[in-house]
Design an enzyme around this catalytic site. Sequence first.
Site, short mmCIF file in Angstrom:
data_model
loop_
_atom_site.label_atom_id
_atom_site.label_comp_id
_atom_site.label_asym_id
_atom_site.label_seq_id
_atom_site.Cartn_x
_atom_site.Cartn_y
_atom_site.Cartn_z
N LYS A 181 -4.58 -11.73 -8.11
CA LYS A 181 -5.83 -11.87 -7.36
C LYS A 181 -6.89 -10.90 -7.87
O LYS A 181 -6.56 -9.78 -8.27
CB LYS A 181 -5.51 -11.56 -5.89
CG LYS A 181 -6.57 -11.98 -4.92
CD LYS A 181 -6.25 -11.51 -3.50
CE LYS A 181 -7.52 -10.97 -2.88
NZ LYS A 181 -7.35 -10.28 -1.64
N LYS A 210 0.83 -1.21 0.00
CA LYS A 210 0.00 0.00 0.00
C LYS A 210 0.86 1.25 0.00
O LYS A 210 0.47 2.27 -0.57
CB LYS A 210 -0.95 0.01 1.20
CG LYS A 210 -2.14 -0.91 1.02
CD LYS A 210 -3.30 -0.50 1.91
CE LYS A 210 -4.48 -1.44 1.72
NZ LYS A 210 -5.53 -1.23 2.72
N LYS A 255 -10.79 -5.53 -5.71
CA LYS A 255 -11.87 -4.55 -5.92
C LYS A 255 -11.34 -3.22 -6.43
O LYS A 255 -12.09 -2.43 -6.97
CB LYS A 255 -12.71 -4.37 -4.65
CG LYS A 255 -11.96 -3.91 -3.42
CD LYS A 255 -12.90 -3.94 -2.21
CE LYS A 255 -12.12 -3.72 -0.92
NZ LYS A 255 -12.91 -3.97 0.27
#
Length: 331
Positions: A197, A115, A200
């Site tokens: 993966k 992140k 979203k």
Amino acid sequence: MLGDKKVVFSGVQPSGNLTIGNYLGAIKNFSAFSDEYRCFYCVVDLHAITVRQVPAELRRRTYETLALYMACGLDPEKNTLFVQSHVPAHAELSWLLNCYTMFGELSRMTQFKDKSAKHADNINAGLFTYPVLMAADILLYQTDLVPVGVDQKQHLELARDIAGRFNQAYSPTFVVPEPYIPQSGMKIMSLADPLSKMSKSDPNPNAVVYILDDKDTVLRKFRRAVTDSGAEVRPGEGKEGISNLISIYRCFTGKTEEEVIKEFEGKGYGDFKTACGEACADALSPVREEFARLMADKAYLEAVMKKGAEEASYAAARTMAKVKKKIGFIG
Ligand code: TRP
């Protein structure tokens, strides 16, 4: 344990739209615990602000995440459904646990590294201490079992270490939680890049199927799913796209791998992709309808949140009192 029941806790962030990966890997399985366990399912809005949020969107998504929990089968009479910021003990315990968490431990968290690379202009302290807040969420309720996706396993291990450290420094205070990583839907991959993966926040709209996508959108996304140049519907080396579709199809239909292979013997990828889209859209359609019904009734959602926060606060207060006393605070 709380009373005579073991405790389940899990959280979902109200950021971004939830995907079929979130559905199959987490939320769909949550309701299975309701009879046997004392269950807390939390909308973790405090976690969401570790990256910038537009206030109106955060508010809307908080309602939506709660509605989605319920649309996926979580009964607010059987589960405590609540919003993290409504229970101040989460932030409070998080501060205390910060003082029992090492800088080095947090530096090793892969999600922090990912992140901070992604949000290089906003590497705030909250992003760094995110796993401590997550530990607080879990430990506050004396949680035995935490259903999470594999990507959260490292955070859970840290929560276990923090609990152990605190228990060691004082005396047994926290239950040391176990992860529960469901077999099905453990790894739903992107439809555009089956090696990564399904996320979203993927900027490619064809890569991700959202729980709330309508039927046409679901069908279109599956039709466009990236596969290999072969023709046989069976998993294998270099066939990650087809393998991923087989997993998804199995999750939605409950069929075994052999059954799927047999069903599509002699048929092409096209037929299989259509069948995947149909199975997915059929499973999601009642969820979507219930979601729309719930979102039209904000007052009801607010009543659920309020009741949930009361139940959670009550359970949290017991742990907080114990923790403060052990540390040496005057009660
Ligand atoms: N970090 C989790 C995620 O991004 C969400 C979360 C926050 C959570 N607190 C939790 C999950 C406690 C399980 C238990 O998916």
